[in-house]
Design an enzyme around this catalytic site. Structure first.
Site, PDB file in Angstrom:
ATOM      1  N   SER A 151      67.265 100.101  87.690  1.00 26.33           N
ATOM      2  CA  SER A 151      66.119  99.452  87.063  1.00 26.33           C
ATOM      3  C   SER A 151      65.866  98.043  87.562  1.00 26.33           C
ATOM      4  O   SER A 151      64.840  97.451  87.240  1.00 26.33           O
ATOM      5  CB  SER A 151      66.335  99.410  85.564  1.00 26.33           C
ATOM      6  OG  SER A 151      67.553  98.751  85.308  1.00 26.33           O
ATOM      7  N   LYS A 190      63.759  88.314  86.891  1.00 25.25           N
ATOM      8  CA  LYS A 190      62.542  87.925  87.614  1.00 25.25           C
ATOM      9  C   LYS A 190      62.510  86.419  87.792  1.00 25.25           C
ATOM     10  O   LYS A 190      63.125  85.669  87.047  1.00 25.25           O
ATOM     11  CB  LYS A 190      61.300  88.343  86.805  1.00 25.25           C
ATOM     12  CG  LYS A 190      61.125  89.851  86.635  1.00 25.25           C
ATOM     13  CD  LYS A 190      59.883  90.352  87.292  1.00 25.25           C
ATOM     14  CE  LYS A 190      59.579  91.840  87.091  1.00 25.25           C
ATOM     15  NZ  LYS A 190      60.733  92.715  86.907  1.00 25.25           N
TER      16      LYS A 190
END
Lengths: 235, 235
Positions: A151, A190
């Site tokens: 993921s 991120k």
DNA sequence: CTTGACACTGAACATTTGTTCTGTTATTAT
DNA sequence: ATAATAACAGAACAAATGTTCAGTGTCAAG
């Protein structure tokens, strides 16, 4: 007439080798008598005679009238041995063990260790060269997580990779952070940007589009990524 | 009534810190009296009292009736210091400097160092914990390259990442290798499989398709990837 | 207030330890 | 053969050093 040519005699080498062995086994230097006992030198004055020569040749340092006052500078091979005095300085500065506290998976908030590390098990740390870590970071703020699942691909992080995190719950622009997204029940890694009242979460893979979060309050920063390590083995 | 709770008192910490400092400056441990002198303890029996407790808590080892017979096991911060006595032996075995020999870019064959490393500059090495490297590999077969450009994204490797390579020109199935493709004038990092007379080059990103090379002779293996390191800084 | 444990004190003592001294032996150059 | 130097030996000695002991002081629990 100088019988001794420059360099180490067999007796010198034997003494140096004994010094190294004794130091590594005991954590403190041997006495003059212990050196004599293990090198078949019957007289403390002969041991003293040889130690003085080793000092002249910069293999050791001695401190006068101090018991066991010998500091090993070079090995018998003349090698670049870290000596005992610099190894104390350098070891904890060069190689650190970052605690591996668990796994990071997309569908769960990632584990964040408590501040006291009471659970800490030295055998489960990840060894990391200090030079790879940000210079100003305190080691006790760092911990490692192993990535579980595919993921994190948009973060260019593979299943099985190790991420070294720094504890923080505040992100600054451009930092890669671990974020728990409440609305998606998802942890993601991120690059974080706060722009014009919304949050842009930029994947590490430049071919992928960012996530725009209009409501910054649903972004829960759980830590900052400082290092990724991927050990490649074949399947 | 137990007044002392488990853990270090300020006096313990002061003694441990003094031990570390003294060792790093002298290369041999301090005496009982030297410890007392520098920690404002006026009595050798109190120093002895505290050293016995530090030994019980595994911060030090002591040797009876041996001058300076103290071996420091842990620092006052607890746990992160390698055992001092093994450090003489093991530092160079635990932390290695892998030479950083250049860049890897898609459009060129990657640099492969000559075998004698005569150009080697220790200041340009990448420090890597030995425990992160494959156990059997010889250190002199390893070198590091910095990735330049976005062309290795399919290998889950970013611009700026460091790849640690092992010298080889033969690949085995499942290994990630650096390959120069003659027909494309391109270096790529892929998992290598030789199947039924052709080569399958599998990207690390599982969402991407492999490259099938029917003529294995155009595949030029330039090295095997053993570790990827990504230092995250913000831009 | 008493008690018991911890922390501390100073001294005494035994042992460890390094240095120095007075030699002897071995080796090599002359 | 002789001389000079290095290597070695053993003992003596002083200093360094660690351990033990008989105490005192402090503080929390009962």
């Amino acid at each position: 007439m100088a019988r001794r040519r420059e360099g180490l005699s067999p007796r010198h080498k034997k003494i140096l080798t004994f010094l190294e062995t004794f130091l590594s086994e005991h954590g403190y230097p041997p006495s003059i008598r212990e050196i004599g006992d293990h090198t078949q030198i019957s007289s403390t004055s002969v041991v003293n005679y040889y130690l003085n020569q080793l000092e002249e040749m910069n293999y050791i340092e001695r401190e006068s009238n101090v018991s066991r006052g010998i500091n090993l500078l070079k090995t018998s091979s003349g090698g670049l041995l870290q000596n005992l005095k610099t190894s104390v300085n350098n070891l904890s500065e060069q190689l650190v063990s970052v605690p591996l506290v668990g796994n990071i998976v997309a569908g769960e908030p990632m584990p964040v260790p408590a501040s006291d590390f009471s659970y800490y098990d030295p055998d489960s740390g990840i060894d990391v060269a200090r030079s790879l870590l940000p210079a100003g970071d305190r080691l006790e703020d760092l911990y490692a997580l192993r990535v579980h699942g595919d993921s994190m691909i948009d973060a260019m992080v593979n299943d099985g990779d190790i991420v070294v995190m720094k504890k923080t719950n505040q992100a600054h622009n451009g930092e890669m952070v671990a974020i728990w997204l409440n609305d998606r029940d998802e942890t993601t890694l991120k690059y974080f940007y706060l722009e014009n009242g919304h949050v842009r979460l930029q994947p590490a893979n430049p071919t992928m589009k960012p996530i725009i979060i209009n409501d910054p309050s649903i972004v829960e920063v759980q830590g900052k990524v400082v290092l990724v390590i991927r050990q490649i083995s074949h399947d």
